[in-house]
Enzyme design. Structure first.
Site, mmCIF file in Angstrom:
data_model
loop_
_atom_site.group_PDB
_atom_site.id
_atom_site.type_symbol
_atom_site.label_atom_id
_atom_site.label_comp_id
_atom_site.label_asym_id
_atom_site.label_seq_id
_atom_site.Cartn_x
_atom_site.Cartn_y
_atom_site.Cartn_z
ATOM 1 N N HIS A 250 -1.117 0.602 -9.888
ATOM 2 C CA HIS A 250 -1.797 -0.363 -9.002
ATOM 3 C C HIS A 250 -2.371 -1.531 -9.826
ATOM 4 O O HIS A 250 -3.574 -1.803 -9.785
ATOM 5 C CB HIS A 250 -2.908 0.319 -8.186
ATOM 6 C CG HIS A 250 -3.264 -0.458 -6.942
ATOM 7 N ND1 HIS A 250 -3.625 0.126 -5.763
ATOM 8 C CD2 HIS A 250 -3.311 -1.791 -6.692
ATOM 9 C CE1 HIS A 250 -3.882 -0.801 -4.850
ATOM 10 N NE2 HIS A 250 -3.694 -1.988 -5.396
ATOM 11 N N ARG B 273 0.856 -1.181 0.000
ATOM 12 C CA ARG B 273 0.000 0.000 0.000
ATOM 13 C C ARG B 273 0.896 1.237 0.000
ATOM 14 O O ARG B 273 1.977 1.223 0.587
ATOM 15 C CB ARG B 273 -0.881 0.026 1.250
ATOM 16 C CG ARG B 273 -2.004 -0.995 1.237
ATOM 17 C CD ARG B 273 -3.093 -0.652 0.213
ATOM 18 N NE ARG B 273 -4.196 -1.586 0.236
ATOM 19 C CZ ARG B 273 -4.377 -2.571 -0.655
ATOM 20 N NH1 ARG B 273 -3.528 -2.747 -1.649
ATOM 21 N NH2 ARG B 273 -5.416 -3.367 -0.557
HETATM 22 C C1 GLV Z 1 -5.494 -4.921 -4.115
HETATM 23 O O1 GLV Z 1 -4.800 -4.035 -3.826
HETATM 24 C C2 GLV Z 1 -6.142 -5.854 -3.212
HETATM 25 O O2 GLV Z 1 -6.121 -5.651 -1.982
HETATM 26 O O3 GLV Z 1 -6.704 -6.843 -3.720
#
Ligand code: GLV
Length: 309
Positions: A272, A224
């Site tokens: 991401h 994160r």
């Molecule tokens: C992505 O970041 C997830 O938590 O699946």
């Protein structure tokens, strides 16, 4: 008896379709247009608007639409008495391994250095060190980190891992807890972060930690954005403590256009995408959890809310 999909930042339609493919009789409603909030017993959430879960008086279970649940805990009004489940999926683990493997090979075969040379029209060969001399350090040895660490070890890399509690993973030398963190860090030529975001891990990737790595180590953050102190990364790169960083997650997503990371020569950015949940792959476990909840049976992949993962 309704399943509500409550998400921002994700298209709910493929989720509705995948759940209906598993069981066409399910009543699935999408926030904010549910017919009757009182019918909702099961909520499938991704970055739901703060406080919105208070609108469902008969909610019995909350499922994350991903592996992480930190987005749920961000909500100050989250109904803490409810069981929370997350998604555990072999495809997610495979996708994460593919991303991590690419990042590790990028640094191992010095593509970052060759890219810098290319910008200067410089033709200079470097002989790569042997995989066995490259120590890859995995922070976080859960479903995703543990799997990637094991696979990297089978590729011949010298893999070490660190987690809160002691783990046993074939081919991986595992370190645990605060007491063994420094012994782990001082070896990691490439540090990969796959820690869950908790009060303890927020900001763990900071200057003090970077200064404990071998000089010129590389960072890969696929956990994160909040795990990283962004200014400290810029300092560590400028001071040569770190050679480069491959980042898939950010404190603010999408990463704002004016952010200094975008134009930084030593930072590789991906949006991401390290591992993206495929609704078709996880729908069966969501439906199973819905049925288990209705039968008041133990749920799959239930999260320990005190621990935070
Ligand atoms: C992505 O970041 C997830 O938590 O699946």
């Amino acid at each position: 008896m309704t399943i509500a999909i409550i998400c921002t930042d994700r298209d709910p339609e493929p989720w509705v379709a995948a759940l209906h493919e598993c069981d066409p009789t399910l009543d699935i409603q999408v926030w904010p247009d549910e017919r009757k909030k009182a019918d909702v017993e099961f909520a499938l959430c991704w970055k739901h608007p703060e406080g919105v879960l208070r609108d469902y008086p008969n909610l019995r279970c909350v499922s994350s639409m991903g592996a992480g649940i930190d987005h749920l805990l961000k909500d100050a009004f989250f109904p803490k008495h409810l069981p929370v489940v997350r998604l555990v999926d072999p495809l997610l683990a495979q996708g994460m391994f593919e991303y991590i493997c690419t990042a590790v090979m990028y640094y191992f075969r010095e593509f970052d250095i060759y890219q810098a040379q290319q910008r200067q029209f410089c033709w200079q060969q470097h002989f790569p060190r042997s995989v066995t001399k490259m120590i890859v350090g995995m922070m976080g040895l859960g479903q995703l980190g543990g799997y990637s660490a094991k696979r990297l070890a089978t590729m011949g890399f010298d893999v070490i891992g660190w987690s809160r509690s002691q783990k046993v993973i074939p081919g991986v030398k595992a370190y645990a807890g605060e007491a063994q963190l420094d012994s782990f860090l001082c070896q990691a030529d490439i540090l990969i972060c796959l820690l869950p975001l908790t009060d303890q891990t927020c900001g763990i990737l900071n200057l003090e930690l970077f200064s404990k790595l071998p000089k010129g180590a590389c960072l890969v953050n696929v956990a994160r954005g909040e795990n990283l102190v962004e200014e400290d990364l810029l300092t560590a790169l400028a001071d040569g403590l770190l050679r480069g960083a491959c980042l898939d997650v950010f404190r603010e997503e999408p990463l704002p256009a004016e952010h200094p990371f975008w134009g930084h020569e030593k930072i590789l950015i991906t949006p991401h995408c390290s591992s993206v949940t495929d609704p078709r792959s996880v729908a069966p476990q969501i439906v199973q959890n819905y049925r288990l909840m209705r039968g008041s049976m133990p749920l799959l992949n239930q999260v320990d809310m005190l621990r935070g993962y």
